[in-house]
Design a protein around this motif. Structure first.
Motif, PDB file in Angstrom:
ATOM      1  N   THR A  11       8.645  -1.575  50.022  1.00 45.29           N
ATOM      2  CA  THR A  11       8.949  -2.671  49.924  1.00 45.29           C
ATOM      3  C   THR A  11      10.387  -3.033  50.549  1.00 45.29           C
ATOM      4  O   THR A  11      10.510  -3.914  51.045  1.00 45.29           O
ATOM      5  CB  THR A  11       8.497  -3.453  48.553  1.00 45.29           C
ATOM      6  N   VAL A  38      12.694  -7.716  43.348  1.00 44.79           N
ATOM      7  CA  VAL A  38      12.960  -7.749  44.965  1.00 44.79           C
ATOM      8  C   VAL A  38      14.234  -8.884  45.276  1.00 44.79           C
ATOM      9  O   VAL A  38      14.411  -8.941  46.329  1.00 44.79           O
ATOM     10  CB  VAL A  38      11.717  -8.443  45.410  1.00 44.79           C
ATOM     11  N   THR A  54      10.799  -2.475  54.254  1.00 49.03           N
ATOM     12  CA  THR A  54      10.581  -3.479  55.052  1.00 49.03           C
ATOM     13  C   THR A  54      11.237  -4.562  55.061  1.00 49.03           C
ATOM     14  O   THR A  54      11.348  -5.540  55.712  1.00 49.03           O
ATOM     15  CB  THR A  54       9.013  -3.572  54.949  1.00 49.03           C
ATOM     16  N   SER A  55      11.576  -4.984  53.688  1.00 51.40           N
ATOM     17  CA  SER A  55      12.111  -6.415  53.476  1.00 51.40           C
ATOM     18  C   SER A  55      13.661  -6.535  53.227  1.00 51.40           C
ATOM     19  O   SER A  55      14.266  -7.360  53.630  1.00 51.40           O
ATOM     20  CB  SER A  55      11.564  -6.780  51.911  1.00 51.40           C
ATOM     21  N   THR A  56      14.544  -5.469  52.670  1.00 52.53           N
ATOM     22  CA  THR A  56      15.768  -5.257  52.688  1.00 52.53           C
ATOM     23  C   THR A  56      16.183  -3.762  53.062  1.00 52.53           C
ATOM     24  O   THR A  56      16.708  -2.929  52.484  1.00 52.53           O
ATOM     25  CB  THR A  56      16.121  -5.599  50.997  1.00 52.53           C
TER      26      THR A  56
END
Length: 393
Positions: free
Chosen positions: A286, A262, A289-291
């Motif tokens: 993931t 991540v 939504t995060s990068t």
């Protein structure tokens, strides 16, 4: 530490183990289960019946002999296997049992060729290897129990929702029966599900990838229903047919090392086949939504549209990302396979690739990624199935 004499003796058994390894492990499992039938609550009976675990263990013993003078070489395998052990609830007291019956099997199969000197050397070597596993697993158990909402071994979970994703894949949303939350996990990890099934004297355990990004209150697994005639499909069929919303099953804490990095923002490709899409969904969600700015490719191969799970979900996430490409092929259709040309078109070899699916699919994808110039260290994969180790399923 092992003495040089012990290392020399163990290494001298490499040719014998190469020839008779499966015979030894077959006798080992039979004798151990005769004496300790309670261990059948841990082992995958289908892998035993098909000889897969016997072969995997034979390869592991052979690898230990080959690398006995530099066991650090097999440390990555030790860590991977230790994750499986912790997920299955392997305990320190299991190791002496395994060691005893492994040495007895060597003696039974090899006869006079297994001299006292050889058995003694292997006993010493097994002790060192077992201690390494016990130490690594002790740390993992402590970490699992000490984290927020953590626990060891198995805990009751309730099926909060059961959702059909395709003709062959169904998702189970699992929440702790005690009303607590779940610990965070890294995208790509798995849990073990333990069931008591009618007409089965022993408990059964299967491992399933977590198929959504980490959520505070639930896990999700997405299970493929195998053929009724497939011995590997006993548990999946039971889950599909008999486990419903409101039912309780036992679940282990998340484990596994096939996980998303991540910290990176460089290009990434997810390449999956069939039910291999499940850990990819956790990873892809993931990233989305995060990068969401991360250059991302998702290539998936399914048999046909009816067996293709999560298509709408992937499209929805892709639309919200800045640079995402999504391509699906169906093997029932003409030219319905992921090819080298497709990889060249979609995959940025300066980034990372994650591969999951049936064994043959993975072998082809890994080979072709190498062929188009992706460095080995940036191709991430894990072959699922019986662990190549000294204990378990």
């Amino acid at each position: 530490m092992l003495s040089e004499d012990t290392k020399t003796i163990v290494k001298s058994t490499v040719p014998v183990l190469e020839e008779h390894g499966v015979d030894i492990t077959t006798v080992f499992y039979r004798r151990m289960f005769e004496a300790h039938p309670e261990l059948l609550n841990i082992f995958n009976h289908a892998n035993q019946a098909q000889g897969r675990q016997q072969t995997a263990l034979a390869k592991a013993v052979y690898a230990a002999a080959v690398h006995i003078d530099n066991l650090e070489e097999i440390l990555p395998a030790v860590v991977q296997i230790a994750h499986k052990h912790v997920s299955l609830g392997i305990k320190p007291e299991h190791y002496p049992i395994v060691g005893e019956y492994l040495l007895k099997a060597m003696k039974e199969v090899l006869g006079d060729a297994a001299t006292d000197e050889i058995i003694e050397a292997w006993g010493e070597a097994y002790g060192v290897i077992a201690d390494a596993f016990i130490s690594v697993e002790k740390d993992m158990y402590e970490q699992a129990a000490s984290q927020e909402n953590g626990w060891n071994y198995f805990k009751d979970f309730v099926v909060a929702r059961k959702v059909k994703e395709s003709d062959v894949i169904t998702s189970f949303y699992l929440r702790p029966a005690d009303g607590s939350n779940v610990p965070p996990y890294t995208a790509g990890q798995y849990i073990s599900v333990r069931l008591s099934m009618p007409d089965n004297e022993y408990l059964v355990i299967r491992q399933y990838s977590l198929s959504q990004a980490s959520k505070p209150d639930e896990f999700r697994i997405s299970v493929k229903r195998e053929s009724d005639n497939d011995p590997n499909g006993v548990v999946s069929n039971y889950l599909h047919k008999h486990v419903n919303e409101g039912d309780t099953i036992e679940v282990s804490p998340p484990a596994g090392i096939f996980v998303l990095d991540v910290e990176k923002t460089t290009p990434i490709a997810f390449i999956s086949g069939g039910v291999g899409i499940t850990p990819m969904m956790s990873m892809f969600e993931t990233v989305a939504t995060s990068t969401p700015e991360r250059p991302t490719v998702f290539l998936h191969g399914a048999r046909n549209r009816l067996q293709h799970a999560f298509d709408d979900d992937i499209k929805a996430y892709s639309e919200k990302m800045e640079n995402a490409k999504y391509k699906t092929v169906y093997s029932d259709e003409e030219n319905g396979f992921i090819t080298r040309e497709m990889l060249e078109q979609y995959v940025d070899t300066s980034g990372d690739a994650y591969v999951c699916g049936p064994t043959v699919f993975m072998e082809i994808m890994i080979r072709e990624l190498r062929n188009i110039g992706m460095p080995e260290e940036r191709i991430h994969y894990e072959f699922f199935g019986p662990a190549m180790d000294l204990n378990t399923n």
